[in-house]
Design a protein around this motif. Sequence first.
Motif, PDB file in Angstrom:
ATOM      1  N   ALA A 115       0.832  -1.210   0.000  1.00  8.90           N
ATOM      2  CA  ALA A 115       0.000   0.000   0.000  1.00  8.90           C
ATOM      3  C   ALA A 115       0.866   1.260   0.000  1.00  8.90           C
ATOM      4  O   ALA A 115       0.611   2.208  -0.759  1.00  8.90           O
ATOM      5  N   ARG A 118       2.682   1.684  -3.411  1.00  9.11           N
ATOM      6  CA  ARG A 118       1.767   2.040  -4.496  1.00  9.11           C
ATOM      7  C   ARG A 118       1.062   3.376  -4.247  1.00  9.11           C
ATOM      8  O   ARG A 118       0.375   3.882  -5.126  1.00  9.11           O
ATOM      9  N   LYS A 120      -1.446   3.827  -2.214  1.00  8.99           N
ATOM     10  CA  LYS A 120      -2.885   3.577  -2.165  1.00  8.99           C
ATOM     11  C   LYS A 120      -3.269   3.112  -0.764  1.00  8.99           C
ATOM     12  O   LYS A 120      -2.470   2.503  -0.060  1.00  8.99           O
ATOM     13  N   HIS A 123      -7.485  -0.486   1.974  1.00 10.41           N
ATOM     14  CA  HIS A 123      -8.749  -1.058   1.502  1.00 10.41           C
ATOM     15  C   HIS A 123      -8.790  -1.211  -0.016  1.00 10.41           C
ATOM     16  O   HIS A 123      -9.609  -1.959  -0.530  1.00 10.41           O
ATOM     17  N   GLU A 124      -7.904  -0.529  -0.745  1.00  3.90           N
ATOM     18  CA  GLU A 124      -7.824  -0.738  -2.198  1.00  3.90           C
ATOM     19  C   GLU A 124      -6.872  -1.876  -2.536  1.00  3.90           C
ATOM     20  O   GLU A 124      -7.101  -2.614  -3.485  1.00  3.90           O
ATOM     21  N   ILE A 125      -5.814  -2.016  -1.754  1.00  2.00           N
ATOM     22  CA  ILE A 125      -4.808  -3.039  -2.013  1.00  2.00           C
ATOM     23  C   ILE A 125      -5.305  -4.417  -1.587  1.00  2.00           C
ATOM     24  O   ILE A 125      -5.180  -5.396  -2.316  1.00  2.00           O
ATOM     25  N   SER A 126      -5.877  -4.476  -0.387  1.00  2.00           N
ATOM     26  CA  SER A 126      -6.309  -5.770   0.154  1.00  2.00           C
ATOM     27  C   SER A 126      -7.467  -5.564   1.128  1.00  2.00           C
ATOM     28  O   SER A 126      -7.288  -5.546   2.342  1.00  2.00           O
ATOM     29  N   PRO A 127      -8.690  -5.398   0.593  1.00  2.00           N
ATOM     30  CA  PRO A 127      -9.836  -5.065   1.442  1.00  2.00           C
ATOM     31  C   PRO A 127     -10.204  -6.126   2.471  1.00  2.00           C
ATOM     32  O   PRO A 127     -10.804  -5.807   3.494  1.00  2.00           O
ATOM     33  N   THR A 132      -6.468  -4.596   7.289  1.00  3.17           N
ATOM     34  CA  THR A 132      -7.454  -3.648   6.758  1.00  3.17           C
ATOM     35  C   THR A 132      -8.704  -3.647   7.630  1.00  3.17           C
ATOM     36  O   THR A 132      -9.186  -2.585   8.043  1.00  3.17           O
ATOM     37  N   GLU A 136     -10.211  -0.626  10.077  1.00  5.31           N
ATOM     38  CA  GLU A 136     -11.594  -0.170   9.922  1.00  5.31           C
ATOM     39  C   GLU A 136     -12.343  -0.284  11.250  1.00  5.31           C
ATOM     40  O   GLU A 136     -13.111   0.615  11.615  1.00  5.31           O
ATOM     41  N   GLY A 154     -15.815   4.107   0.839  1.00  6.46           N
ATOM     42  CA  GLY A 154     -14.522   3.901   1.484  1.00  6.46           C
ATOM     43  C   GLY A 154     -14.099   5.048   2.385  1.00  6.46           C
ATOM     44  O   GLY A 154     -13.078   4.965   3.020  1.00  6.46           O
TER      45      GLY A 154
END
Length: 158
Positions: A115, A118, A120, A123-127, A132, A136, A154
């Motif tokens: 993450a 990148r 990012k 939650h976009e890489i590995s939700p 993650t 949350e 998100g």
Amino acid sequence: PVTPEIMDRLLTTMRRTYDFIIVDGGQSLDRPGLKAIEMADRVFLITLLSLPCLRNTNNLLKSLASVGVAQTDQVRLVVNRFMKKSDITIKDAEESLQNKIFWSIPNDYKTTMSAINRGKPLHEISPRADITRNLEELADSLLQGGREVQKTGGFFRR
């Protein structure tokens, strides 16, 4: 250079605009950092389950108490990179620090570094990754007791 007065003005102005303000205070306690802690509703001290980190956390807790900046009910301890099979347990850390651990974030170096590299969010890489979901849940726990929050796209929105 940042002074306590500048920090006071900055955070006071930000409070009028934002519902939540997160300040990464770094690893040292200078006068502007102490001012930010003094103005905080909650202070999260992040530590690892290692002797050097716990010793530093203990010293920081004592320093904060000695200057009367952070009240005990205001400070929350968070263990980062938590591994269940660590030599030092959460219970050991709580006894050493004479404080409850508020939260522990699981160790997931691969996902986290992916993450970061990148640029990012997790939650976009590995939700579905444990880390993650854990973060949350941490965010949700901090929002409980406040106004109703709806998860949309998100991001937390009112």
